[in-house]
Write an enzyme that holds these catalytic residues in place. Structure first.
Site, PDB file in Angstrom:
ATOM      1  CG  PHE A  14     -11.059  -1.287   9.785  1.00 55.17           C
ATOM      2  CD1 PHE A  14     -10.761  -0.798  10.663  1.00 55.17           C
ATOM      3  CD2 PHE A  14     -10.826  -1.382   8.126  1.00 55.17           C
ATOM      4  CE1 PHE A  14      -9.616   0.184  10.523  1.00 55.17           C
ATOM      5  CE2 PHE A  14      -9.710   0.018   7.941  1.00 55.17           C
ATOM      6  CZ  PHE A  14      -9.403   0.534   9.038  1.00 55.17           C
ATOM      7  CE1 TYR A  40      -4.072  -1.642   0.184  1.00 51.65           C
ATOM      8  CE2 TYR A  40      -3.085  -3.088   1.546  1.00 51.65           C
ATOM      9  CZ  TYR A  40      -4.076  -3.102   0.468  1.00 51.65           C
ATOM     10  OH  TYR A  40      -5.066  -4.025   0.466  1.00 51.65           O
TER      11      TYR A  40
HETATM   12  C1  COA Z   1      -2.755  -7.777  -2.817  1.00 51.97           C
HETATM   13  C2  COA Z   1      -3.507  -7.877  -4.260  1.00 51.97           C
HETATM   14  C3  COA Z   1      -4.766  -7.169  -4.372  1.00 51.97           C
HETATM   15  C4  COA Z   1      -2.659  -7.268  -5.330  1.00 51.97           C
HETATM   16  O1  COA Z   1      -3.632  -6.930  -6.326  1.00 51.97           O
HETATM   17  P1  COA Z   1      -2.677  -6.942  -7.930  1.00 51.97           P
HETATM   18  O2  COA Z   1      -3.908  -6.870  -8.977  1.00 51.97           O
HETATM   19  O3  COA Z   1      -1.929  -8.295  -8.148  1.00 51.97           O
HETATM   20  O4  COA Z   1      -1.970  -5.691  -7.617  1.00 51.97           O
HETATM   21  P2  COA Z   1      -1.374  -4.850  -8.977  1.00 51.97           P
HETATM   22  O5  COA Z   1      -1.136  -5.639 -10.230  1.00 51.97           O
HETATM   23  O6  COA Z   1      -2.095  -3.654  -9.263  1.00 51.97           O
HETATM   24  O7  COA Z   1      -0.015  -4.415  -8.348  1.00 51.97           O
HETATM   25  C5  COA Z   1       0.529  -2.992  -8.191  1.00 51.97           C
HETATM   26  C6  COA Z   1       1.811  -3.277  -7.835  1.00 51.97           C
HETATM   27  O8  COA Z   1       2.071  -3.521  -6.459  1.00 51.97           O
HETATM   28  C7  COA Z   1       2.978  -4.883  -6.574  1.00 51.97           C
HETATM   29  N1  COA Z   1       2.186  -5.879  -5.632  1.00 51.97           N
HETATM   30  C8  COA Z   1       0.795  -5.847  -5.353  1.00 51.97           C
HETATM   31  N2  COA Z   1       0.617  -6.964  -4.330  1.00 51.97           N
HETATM   32  C9  COA Z   1       1.682  -7.569  -4.011  1.00 51.97           C
HETATM   33  C10 COA Z   1       2.167  -8.395  -3.042  1.00 51.97           C
HETATM   34  N3  COA Z   1       1.175  -9.165  -2.505  1.00 51.97           N
HETATM   35  N4  COA Z   1       3.457  -8.804  -2.965  1.00 51.97           N
HETATM   36  C11 COA Z   1       4.143  -8.014  -3.675  1.00 51.97           C
HETATM   37  N5  COA Z   1       4.146  -6.795  -4.712  1.00 51.97           N
HETATM   38  C12 COA Z   1       2.734  -6.740  -4.562  1.00 51.97           C
HETATM   39  C13 COA Z   1       2.770  -5.515  -7.666  1.00 51.97           C
HETATM   40  O9  COA Z   1       3.942  -6.299  -8.213  1.00 51.97           O
HETATM   41  C14 COA Z   1       2.862  -4.166  -8.822  1.00 51.97           C
HETATM   42  O10 COA Z   1       4.182  -3.803  -8.760  1.00 51.97           O
HETATM   43  P3  COA Z   1       4.714  -3.025 -10.001  1.00 51.97           P
HETATM   44  O11 COA Z   1       3.859  -1.732 -10.380  1.00 51.97           O
HETATM   45  O12 COA Z   1       6.057  -2.578  -9.702  1.00 51.97           O
HETATM   46  O13 COA Z   1       4.605  -4.159 -11.406  1.00 51.97           O
HETATM   47  C15 COA Z   1      -3.846  -9.442  -4.659  1.00 51.97           C
HETATM   48  O14 COA Z   1      -2.594 -10.051  -4.679  1.00 51.97           O
HETATM   49  C16 COA Z   1      -4.473  -9.939  -3.585  1.00 51.97           C
HETATM   50  O15 COA Z   1      -5.857 -10.227  -3.943  1.00 51.97           O
HETATM   51  N6  COA Z   1      -3.841 -10.824  -2.639  1.00 51.97           N
HETATM   52  C17 COA Z   1      -4.552 -11.579  -1.660  1.00 51.97           C
HETATM   53  C18 COA Z   1      -5.786 -11.067  -0.769  1.00 51.97           C
HETATM   54  C19 COA Z   1      -4.984  -9.775   0.041  1.00 51.97           C
HETATM   55  O16 COA Z   1      -3.648  -9.734   0.679  1.00 51.97           O
HETATM   56  N7  COA Z   1      -5.719  -8.694   0.030  1.00 51.97           N
HETATM   57  C20 COA Z   1      -5.223  -7.450   0.674  1.00 51.97           C
HETATM   58  C21 COA Z   1      -6.128  -7.081   1.878  1.00 51.97           C
HETATM   59  S1  COA Z   1      -5.465  -5.755   2.745  1.00 51.97           S
END
Ligand code: COA
Length: 394
Positions: A394, A118
């Site tokens: 939350f 984030y």
């Molecule tokens: C976290 C999550 C929402 C990221 O979604 P995503 O669509 O893959 O994210 P994006 O493709 O927009 O990523 C944006 C950037 O953040 C990085 N990033 C996003 N999630 C990451 C992670 N978990 N670990 C490492 N890097 C991450 C991406 O590599 C990307 O980097 P770049 O711009 O340098 O290429 C997804 O992995 C997920 O659903 N995870 C499991 C549930 C979870 O943890 N939700 C969050 C709850 S707080």
């Protein structure tokens, strides 16, 4: 990317749950989960079908000096595992922050599943917490610990009915504490109803009525295994309630260890015991992540001490926030003056509630001060007398 209709909410909730490796909602749990959804606040990302989601609800957060300000509590963020790392979250976050800004909320906040996600969207760790364990045999209360008032157990139904009012009546003694609107409580209800060990609510009665409560559960795998009492929530409005509830918790029978997580970093629990080593720190870490959505309003909403500092804020997502601000105990204004400290909006969140001193971030290269004197003034400006803590999950 669009706001979901109510008939799409369950699919979004189940998608989110699947990204956390949790089972879908059931016909029994869905009516509870549904009550947690503020209308018009769930976003969905689609290709041929729903592949990502994020939602938020409105609350208020306490700031240094005691003022409260509107915050969008962000949760339910997930992208389907076969569609990750192609920018879906990035789109969701941009759309959500634009929506939150349009609603006039100066802050957004969340709890992060992972620490790397984030910062890039402008969120920074703004409160930290402590976890500890208490060895019950060593935890003998000092004779000078005040006795506290009467403790009474509430059934789950009574707790569900009366805790919202009790929580709302407690003073927010720390920056970072949040209100719990009606959209917050169903999450707790579902957790309590799905729990495999009984959830107990113990309420402390002070001179003026209920003034604090502890929610706990006791885990014991087998009848003669050691038992752990886990404090799930402890909210107290008075010292009397803090002392009285700990006295009660330590008196619960058939318990070997008491465990508390996500507690304030300076919670004075060891001061209650003849042997302060009865308490062992077992960890801690980031708790609330904050995002200053409207930087001038957010900067102007808290109190400061010391002399003026000119901050140059860089916000790559909500670019109107970028610029220079003179911040002082007298107030906040945009300025063309030379910057004392240059920092990203995520680093600003890290110093905003006092969780990190600006000089520590400067030492790590996270913020750029014009000179050592500037960072010392920034340290004094953002210092808070009480460590920030949220205490609301939350
Ligand atoms: C976290 C999550 C929402 C990221 O979604 P995503 O669509 O893959 O994210 P994006 O493709 O927009 O990523 C944006 C950037 O953040 C990085 N990033 C996003 N999630 C990451 C992670 N978990 N670990 C490492 N890097 C991450 C991406 O590599 C990307 O980097 P770049 O711009 O340098 O290429 C997804 O992995 C997920 O659903 N995870 C499991 C549930 C979870 O943890 N939700 C969050 C709850 S707080």
């Amino acid at each position: 990317m669009r706001t979901l209709r109510p008939d799409e909410h369950r699919a979004a909730a189940d998608l989110f749950r699947s990204t956390l490796h949790a089972v879908p909602t059931t016909d029994e749990t869905w009516p509870i989960t549904e009550r947690a959804l503020q209308p018009g606040r769930t976003l969905g990302a689609f290709d041929t079908e729903l592949i990502g989601t994020a939602r938020s609800f409105d609350a208020e957060i306490t700031l240094p000096g005691g003022a409260r300000a509107g915050v969008a509590a962000v949760t339910g963020v997930g992208v389907r595992p076969d569609r990750t790392r192609r920018g879906i979250l990035t789109e969701l976050m941009r759309a959500q922050l634009t929506d939150i800004a349009g609603r006039g909320l100066p802050f957004a906040a969340l709890r992060a599943s992972e620490g790397v996600i984030y910062n890039r969207f402008g969120y920074g760790v703004t409160t930290r917490s402590r976890s500890y364990r208490i060895d019950r045999r060593r935890a003998v209360l000092r004779p000078d610990v005040p006795s506290g008032g009467q403790v009474e157990l509430w059934s789950l139904d009574t707790a569900l009915e009366r805790l919202p009012e009790l929580y709302a009546s407690l003073p927010h003694t720390r920056p970072g504490m949040m209100t719990r609107p009606p959209y917050w409580w169903p999450g707790w209800e579902r957790h309590a109803r799905e729990a495999t060990s009984p959830i107990v609510t113990a309420v402390h009665h002070g001179t003026n009525g209920p003034d604090g409560y502890a929610i706990y559960t006791v885990e014991r795998k087998h009848w003669n295994d050691p038992a752990v009492l886990e404090v799930l929530s402890l909210q107290t409005g008075t010292d009397e309630a803090f002392n009285g509830l700990w006295r009660y918790l330590l008196g619960v029978d058939l318990v070997d260890t008491l465990r508390a997580d996500e507690r304030p970093v300076d919670e004075p629990v060891e001061l209650l015991f003849t042997d302060l080593r009865a308490v062992k720190d077992t960890g801690g870490g980031d708790e609330l992540w904050l995002r200053l959505v409207d930087v001038p309003t957010a900067l102007g909403a808290r109190e400061y001490s010391g002399e003026p500092v000119v901050l140059e804020v860089v916000d790559p997502v909500l670019e109107d926030n970028s610029g220079r601000y003179e911040v002082s105990p007298e107030g906040v204004r945009r300025t063309d003056a030379t910057a004392d400290v240059r920092l990203g909006v995520d680093a600003l969140a890290m110093v905003y509630l006092g969780a990190w001193r600006p000089s520590l971030l400067a030492a790590a290269g996270r913020i750029q001060p014009a000179d050592p004197g500037a960072v010392e003034r920034a340290d004094r400006l953002f210092a808070t007398p009480v460590p920030a803590w949220c205490g609301t999950h939350f």
